[in-house]
Design a protein around this motif. Sequence first.
Motif, mmCIF file in Angstrom:
data_model
loop_
_atom_site.group_PDB
_atom_site.id
_atom_site.type_symbol
_atom_site.label_atom_id
_atom_site.label_comp_id
_atom_site.label_asym_id
_atom_site.label_seq_id
_atom_site.Cartn_x
_atom_site.Cartn_y
_atom_site.Cartn_z
ATOM 1 N N GLU A 341 35.873 29.020 35.128
ATOM 2 C CA GLU A 341 36.996 29.751 35.720
ATOM 3 C C GLU A 341 38.343 29.214 35.262
ATOM 4 O O GLU A 341 39.249 29.982 34.916
ATOM 5 C CB GLU A 341 36.892 29.697 37.245
ATOM 6 N N ASN A 345 41.075 31.280 33.012
ATOM 7 C CA ASN A 345 42.398 31.511 33.605
ATOM 8 C C ASN A 345 43.498 30.979 32.694
ATOM 9 O O ASN A 345 44.544 31.612 32.517
ATOM 10 C CB ASN A 345 42.477 30.835 34.977
ATOM 11 N N MET A 384 33.633 38.125 37.395
ATOM 12 C CA MET A 384 34.599 37.882 38.466
ATOM 13 C C MET A 384 35.725 36.967 37.988
ATOM 14 O O MET A 384 36.907 37.212 38.273
ATOM 15 C CB MET A 384 33.878 37.252 39.667
ATOM 16 N N ASN A 385 35.364 35.930 37.207
ATOM 17 C CA ASN A 385 36.376 34.993 36.693
ATOM 18 C C ASN A 385 37.378 35.685 35.778
ATOM 19 O O ASN A 385 38.588 35.498 35.897
ATOM 20 C CB ASN A 385 35.694 33.850 35.926
ATOM 21 N N LYS A 388 39.514 38.283 37.834
ATOM 22 C CA LYS A 388 40.529 37.653 38.685
ATOM 23 C C LYS A 388 41.692 37.129 37.846
ATOM 24 O O LYS A 388 42.866 37.285 38.218
ATOM 25 C CB LYS A 388 39.902 36.505 39.488
ATOM 26 N N SER A 391 43.827 40.010 36.821
ATOM 27 C CA SER A 391 44.642 40.504 37.926
ATOM 28 C C SER A 391 45.792 39.545 38.219
ATOM 29 O O SER A 391 46.936 39.983 38.407
ATOM 30 C CB SER A 391 43.771 40.686 39.170
ATOM 31 N N ASN A 392 45.495 38.248 38.232
ATOM 32 C CA ASN A 392 46.514 37.241 38.535
ATOM 33 C C ASN A 392 47.656 37.252 37.522
ATOM 34 O O ASN A 392 48.808 36.982 37.871
ATOM 35 C CB ASN A 392 45.888 35.846 38.597
ATOM 36 N N MET A 427 38.203 45.231 42.695
ATOM 37 C CA MET A 427 39.420 44.595 42.194
ATOM 38 C C MET A 427 40.515 45.639 41.957
ATOM 39 O O MET A 427 41.701 45.362 42.145
ATOM 40 C CB MET A 427 39.128 43.868 40.880
ATOM 41 N N SER A 431 45.171 45.674 42.965
ATOM 42 C CA SER A 431 45.662 44.969 41.789
ATOM 43 C C SER A 431 46.582 45.853 40.960
ATOM 44 O O SER A 431 46.438 47.080 40.924
ATOM 45 C CB SER A 431 44.491 44.497 40.922
#
Length: 611
Positions: A341, A345, A384-385, A388, A391-392, A427, A431
Motif C-alpha cells: 500500500e 501510494n 483497493m490499494n 484508494k 482517489s486520494n 469508491m 470520490s
Amino acid sequence: MTYFQRLSLFVIIDSCIVLSAISISTLIINVELILPDFELTITSFTILLCHHFFSIRYNLYKRLWEYASIGELIVIFKVVTYSILITFVLQQFILQQPSSRVLLVTWLLHLFLIGGSRFLWRLYLDRMTTTQDHKVRTLIVGAGSAGIMVARQILKKNEQNLLPVAFIDDNPQKQHLDILGIPVVGGVKDIINAVEKYKIDNIIIAIPSLSRKQLKVIFQECIKTSTQTKILPALEDLITGRVSVNEFRDVKLEELLGREPVQLEMKKISKTITNKVVLVTGAGGSIGSEITRQIAMFLPKQLILLGHGENSIYNIELELKSKVPFKSIDIVPEIADIKDEKKINSIIASYAPDIIYHAAAHKHVPLMEQNPDEAVKNNVIGTMNVAKAASNHRVKTFVMLSTDKAVNPTSVMGATKRLAEIIIQNMNQNSYTKFVTVRFGNVLGSRGSVIPLFEKQIKEGGPVTVTHPEMVRYFMTIPEASKLVIQAGSLAKGGEIFVLDMGEPVKIVDVAKNLIKLSGHSVEEIGIKYTGIRPGEKLMEELLQKEEVHEKQIFPKIYVGKTISTDMKEIEMVVNNLDLFSKEQLRKKLNSLANYRAQHIEHNIVSNGGG
C-alpha cells in the motif's frame, strides 16, 4: 549461359529462321526458281538486317521466354512486320517491282516460325520446371487476380515444390473454365470433393481482401479435409512490398473468430491520453503490455509501466523505447507490488497520473482455487490499494480490467474479481476520481488463456486436454480487448461496468480442433482427451447478471451495465480478518459475498487459517 552467348545463339537461330522463311515463300510462289537471283539476295539481306535491328531495338533478345505473355507476342509482331514493310519499300525503290505475294507469304512464315520457336522454348522450360514427381498438389481458393498471380509464381518460381492442380471460386462465370491451364472446379462448398478428386495435399487461400467472417466460412470447409491450409498475406503487406505473393502463412486462430477489426473513436481517446500522464498496472503482462502499446500510439506525455516482474517490465520498456514514434514519450518503469500500500501510494503521489489502467491481477482459475488467500491479497486488497491511492491523489479516471468469470462466480478467481468490481463501484460514490470497470471474456494468447497450453500439447504430439465437450467461452484477441479497454476509458462518466461485445461463444473443443488443424495435423493424429470440469469452472460464462443488463450499446462493441448498490462491510471484514479463515472457509465466504448472499458461516474461524 552468359548474355553474349545467349545473344549469339538467338542471332544464329533467327538468321536461319528468316532465310528459311524467305526461301520457302519464294518456292511456294515460284516453283521453277532453283538458284537465288539478285532480287532474292536483296530481299534476304534486307529482311535479315531489319529483323536483327528491330529485335535489338525492342529488346527481343533480352526477354526471358519462360515468362512470355501477350507482350512478347506483340513485340514479335512488330519486329516481323516492320522488317517486311521496309523490305517492300526498298524493293519498290531499287527494283521498281516489289514481290508483294512473296513478301506476304514470307511475313506469315516469318511470324509463325519466330513466334513458334519461342513458344516451343517456353513449353520445354515449362516441362522442365513442372515435373510432377514429388510435388505438393495444391488447391488455390480464389481465381481472381491474386489467385492467378499465386499460380503463375508457383509455376515459374517454385521454391516450395508446389504443383497447382485446381482453382476454387464462387464466381459461376469462372467455374468449369481453365486459367493458366488449371481448371476452376467449383465453389467453396466443393472444396471437400475437390480435395478427394484431385488428391490435394495443400490448400492456399489466395483472397487477400477477405473479411474475417468470409475467411472463417472458407476455413471451416478446409478443416473438414486432411490437408494443410495456408493463406496469402494481407493486401496491405503485398502492396507495400513487406512480403511477396509466394510467402504463404498459416491461418491465425484469431482470424477464425469471424470478428472485424475494432474501429476506435480517435478524437475522444486522444483527448483522454495525448499529452497526459498514464499509469498501467500489470504492464508486463500479456494484456497490460498491449494496453501500453496502444496507449503509446496516442503519445501521452508520460507512461508509467508498473509491474511486479522485472523481466517483463524491462522487455516492454525496451520495446516501446526502441520505436521511433514513441521517442517523445517519457516512459518510466516502476517495479512494485500492488499489495504494498505504501509503495503504491508513493508512486501515484509522485507521478500524479491523469488516468490509471489497472490490469494487474491473478487470473489462473485452478491455482486461485488452491490459493484463495493470495487471490484476495492481489485481486481485492491490491485493487483497493491502487484505487484508494488514485482517489486520494485525485486521479481523473481509473479503469479496472475485469472478467466474465465475475458474473455469478463459482471460482475464487471470479469471486475476487467481482469483489474488486464492488470496491470500484463503491469508491466512485464518494470520490473525485471516475471509477469504471471493463469486463470481457477469454483473451487469446494471454497468460491465463488455454491457447498456450493447447499449442504446447500439440507441439509435444498430444493429446490436447479439454475439460468438457460442451464447455463454451467468449473469446477476444489481445489487441481487440486492449483497444476497447482504452475506448471504454474515454467514455467513462463514473461507476459503469463496461461490457465488451465478445461475439458468439465458442466451444473449447472447437478451438482445440482448429488449433490442431492450423498446426498441420489431423485430430486423429494428436487426439483430444476430456479431463472433467475443474473446481470453480462453469460450462458457460456470462458477461452480465440479470440485474445489470442494459441492452443499449454506447459505442460499437461496448455495452454498459447498470450499477448495483452493494455493501462494503462484509468485504472489509474478510480483508481485515483474512488470516483467520481456513482455505475452505475463505472459498465459501468469497463465493457467498460475490453472489450477494452474505451467508453466515457456522463453523468457528480457526486462528491459524489452516486449510
